[in-house]
Design an enzyme around this catalytic site. Structure first.
Site, mmCIF file in Angstrom:
data_model
loop_
_atom_site.group_PDB
_atom_site.id
_atom_site.type_symbol
_atom_site.label_atom_id
_atom_site.label_comp_id
_atom_site.label_asym_id
_atom_site.label_seq_id
_atom_site.Cartn_x
_atom_site.Cartn_y
_atom_site.Cartn_z
ATOM 1 C CG ASP A 1 -2.069 0.972 1.129
ATOM 2 O OD1 ASP A 1 -2.431 1.336 -0.001
ATOM 3 O OD2 ASP A 1 -2.606 1.358 2.179
ATOM 4 C CG ASN B 1 0.679 3.909 4.145
ATOM 5 O OD1 ASN B 1 0.263 4.400 5.196
ATOM 6 N ND2 ASN B 1 -0.013 3.023 3.450
ATOM 7 C CG ASP C 1 -0.425 1.179 7.660
ATOM 8 O OD1 ASP C 1 -0.492 0.009 8.101
ATOM 9 O OD2 ASP C 1 -1.422 1.820 7.292
#
EC number: 2.7.11.1
Length: 326
Positions: A201, A206, A218
């Site tokens: 992701d 992030n 994350d």
């Protein structure tokens, strides 16, 4: 937990402080809820020390083995001097902590700003660090965490939305379009792929930019996927702009890991799966009181009309030639 439909209801400030102090920290009473919906994440002040980040995992999403595998991947990256924010271990060496039925992890707070991906120098740096990350990620597979595939991200998402969310007047248009998209995506994903452990992701939210270095946070969506999954989200703009951005990322990437140009055929397929999965993710969490409050625009006729339009644009993109390296 008092209500199985709303497992986070019992995460009161007192509960959070008790959970952290049970692990040897003394909280100063300050607390800030951070922008997270899948899990619950808080910045908590610690007496005489820097604040900690406390991440409480959504019950039922990941198994203990899957969470631990995420943590261990982070530690492996840190050991190789990658700028990854990894969870803290307690005195017994545990990173996955528990309190009254909740599983949680504590992280050091890492400052930084949002990266500027329209800066070619930053893209070159991102490419270098992703190349290092993937070189480590390719050493061994995950044993417990899933693969990114068209079944879980695409087919399951479409089935859920058709069953419970798409308005009746839009159902024929959505169903026909979604099926055509999935046929094309399945064709692309069925071709041989080299899967490795990735961030999963890797978007601007992030990555914390600090001292000309991207700090990765994350890894909750980390899974087995083609390398391009961590690259395509760095690209934006029209085809020419994306081509130029891609060239910078890949130049840096190839210093540490060989990028496979054949994976570029997957960019629009992965983008389409993300669009489908995102809508289904909100739908699956709609019983969580935080979601209707945060996503007030979701599940309206206008939203679904715009969603169908976005998918039509993706169908056109899927039938265009893939990006090419300059």
């Amino acid at each position: 937990m008092t209500d199985a439909l709303h497992p986070f209801d019992t995460l009161t400030p007192d509960f959070i402080i008790d959970a952290i102090e049970a692990n040897g920290y003394l909280c100063d009473g300050s607390m800030l809820a951070l922008n997270s919906y899948e899990n619950r994440v808080y910045q908590v002040g610690i007496e005489g020390e820097l604040p900690l980040i406390a991440k409480f995992y959504r019950p039922g999403r990941w198994s203990d083995q899957q969470i631990q595998e995420e943590h261990d991947f982070c530690y492996e990256l840190v050991e190789q001097e990658l700028p990854v924010v990894a969870p803290l271990r307690d005195g017994a060496g545990n990173s996955l902590l528990r309190c009254d039925g909740f599983r949680f992890a504590l992280y050091p707070r890492r400052g930084g700003r949002a990266p500027e991906f329209d800066n070619f120098d930053n893209l070159l740096v991102m490419g270098r660090f992703l190349g290092r990350l993937h070189a480590i990620g390719a050493r061994r597979p995950f044993q417990h965490r899933p693969e990114l595939d068209s079944r879980s991200y695409g087919h399951d998402s479409v089935e859920l939305l058709l069953r419970d969310f798409i308005p009746a007047e839009l159902r024929p248009a959505y169903e026909t379009l979604a099926r055509d998209l999935l046929v094309r995506i399945d064709e692309l994903m069925a071709q041989p792929l080299d899967l490795l452990r990735v961030h999963g992701d890797c978007h601007v939210g992030n990555v914390l930019w600090r001292d000309d270095t991207p700090n990765f946070v994350d890894f909750d969506d980390s899974r087995m996927a083609p390398a391009v999954q961590d690259i395509w989200m760095l690209l934006s703009g029209d085809r020419l702009e994306q081509t130029r951005q891609l060239a910078e990322v890949v130049d840096g990437y190839n210093e540490f890991c060989d990028f496979q140009p054949r994976e570029l055929r997957l960019v629009e397929a992965l983008r389409t799966l993300r669009i489908m999965h995102y809508s289904a993710w909100i739908a699956r969490r709609w019983e969580d009181p935080a979601f209707p409050k945060a996503f007030t625009w979701f599940n309206t006729p206008r939203y679904w009309s715009e969603h169908i339009l976005e998918l039509r644009e993706q169908f056109a993109a899927l039938n265009e030639p893939p990006l090419l390296l300059m």
